[in-house]
Design a protein around this motif. Sequence first.
Motif, mmCIF file in Angstrom:
data_model
loop_
_atom_site.group_PDB
_atom_site.id
_atom_site.type_symbol
_atom_site.label_atom_id
_atom_site.label_comp_id
_atom_site.label_asym_id
_atom_site.label_seq_id
_atom_site.Cartn_x
_atom_site.Cartn_y
_atom_site.Cartn_z
ATOM 1 N N LYS A 184 40.188 31.765 46.607
ATOM 2 C CA LYS A 184 40.485 31.079 45.356
ATOM 3 C C LYS A 184 41.894 31.500 44.935
ATOM 4 O O LYS A 184 42.220 32.700 44.953
ATOM 5 N N CYS A 207 43.336 38.772 36.217
ATOM 6 C CA CYS A 207 42.981 38.516 37.615
ATOM 7 C C CYS A 207 42.492 39.786 38.317
ATOM 8 O O CYS A 207 41.649 39.716 39.213
ATOM 9 N N LYS A 211 38.984 39.879 40.125
ATOM 10 C CA LYS A 211 38.908 40.342 41.521
ATOM 11 C C LYS A 211 37.840 41.430 41.679
ATOM 12 O O LYS A 211 37.043 41.405 42.627
ATOM 13 N N ILE A 215 35.193 37.572 41.534
ATOM 14 C CA ILE A 215 35.676 36.703 42.618
ATOM 15 C C ILE A 215 36.483 37.549 43.590
ATOM 16 O O ILE A 215 37.703 37.697 43.471
ATOM 17 N N LEU A 218 39.844 36.352 45.464
ATOM 18 C CA LEU A 218 40.885 35.803 44.595
ATOM 19 C C LEU A 218 42.286 36.219 45.050
ATOM 20 O O LEU A 218 42.514 37.373 45.410
ATOM 21 N N LEU A 331 36.596 28.961 37.740
ATOM 22 C CA LEU A 331 36.609 29.263 39.172
ATOM 23 C C LEU A 331 35.200 29.343 39.757
ATOM 24 O O LEU A 331 35.016 29.163 40.960
#
Length: 378
Positions: A184, A207, A211, A215, A218, A331
């Motif tokens: 992603k 982020c 992470k 996700i 990512l 996401l």
Amino acid sequence: MRIMMVLDTLDVSGTETHVLSLVKELQARGVYIAVVTGDGSMISRLRETGCAIHKVDFPATFTAKAGKGSILVNNLVDLFQQEQITLVHGHQINSGYISAKAAKIANIPFIFTLHGTYFLESDIKSVLQLSDAAIAVSDPVKKWLQPFFAKEIEVIANGIDTALFSPSPSMELRTKMNIPLNAKVIVYCSRITRHKGKICMLLIKACRDLKLKDISNLHVIIVGNGRQLKDIKSMAASIQSSCKEDFIHFTGEQKDVKDYYAVADYVVGTGRVALEAMACEKPVISCGNLGYFGEVNRDNFQQAWECYFGDHAAEQTCSQALLYRDLRKLLRSDIGWQTGRDLRKLVVNQFDSKKNILPLIDVYINTVQTFEQQQAIN
């Protein structure tokens, strides 16, 4: 008409990219264009259009001292006469004020476009006092600007070349950047200074949390350059060390950003970046100089445009928590593909550069005609 566009410099940013688009569209309609500007990395792109380019070292800060006797003003007067210019169009404060002075001496109409609300009111007033017409790139800019100008200000949005900014494959760039095909990807594209630099920092921190918690595949791409980039890279290195993976990619300044939009699952951006990304069928999280708007979709597109995607108005400030919350939700869903298709249709309908050039040409014609009528009366 013979138009002289004036810019402080020609670096990579929304204003300069917008002017480059104007030059192409006006030339396609047979309008003669020349450009006066300082140096900058976009000069090579401007040369490709074939327009006349005149390099001038404009002062880095606003000065009201540049009057009738200054060498720079006199040089511009000579240049306008040499090029037989019928209208001068300024886009930035420093060069705008000086070229407006020169236009007055040369007896040529001057138009000023304001691209944001981040200037001193006193500087804006100085330029507008010398302007025959004014343009705002959004409704919030017009609302802020109108009290300083006696005539009605026209709103003309930035036009996007929707043939250039269109969906395209991303496999080659993913491979080059060592980003797995199943990853992603979030792209942030901006000049990394002041508010935009702060947004970049908040995004990278959000982020990191995505992470580590949600996700694992990512990746983040940061496109742009600026004074705060060194500090942001240092912070990113620390985050990657704690995550035990290099997942934050810095590309530096890029003249062609379309390929980076193509890689993205979501683009975080504002203003022209938001419009370009949406033209590429990419869903957008918008936040800018004045705050956070969030996810843009078919239902709230008009509302997002009215605040220029957080760059000229906003109801809330950007935060790490907001970015984390919205990116996590989006996401983990599969709505991005359809949202991107919806957004491209809206951008093509409302912001295509071939349509948006027409009201500008009308402003040019009306300004020249009004100016000539006033001259005849005088």
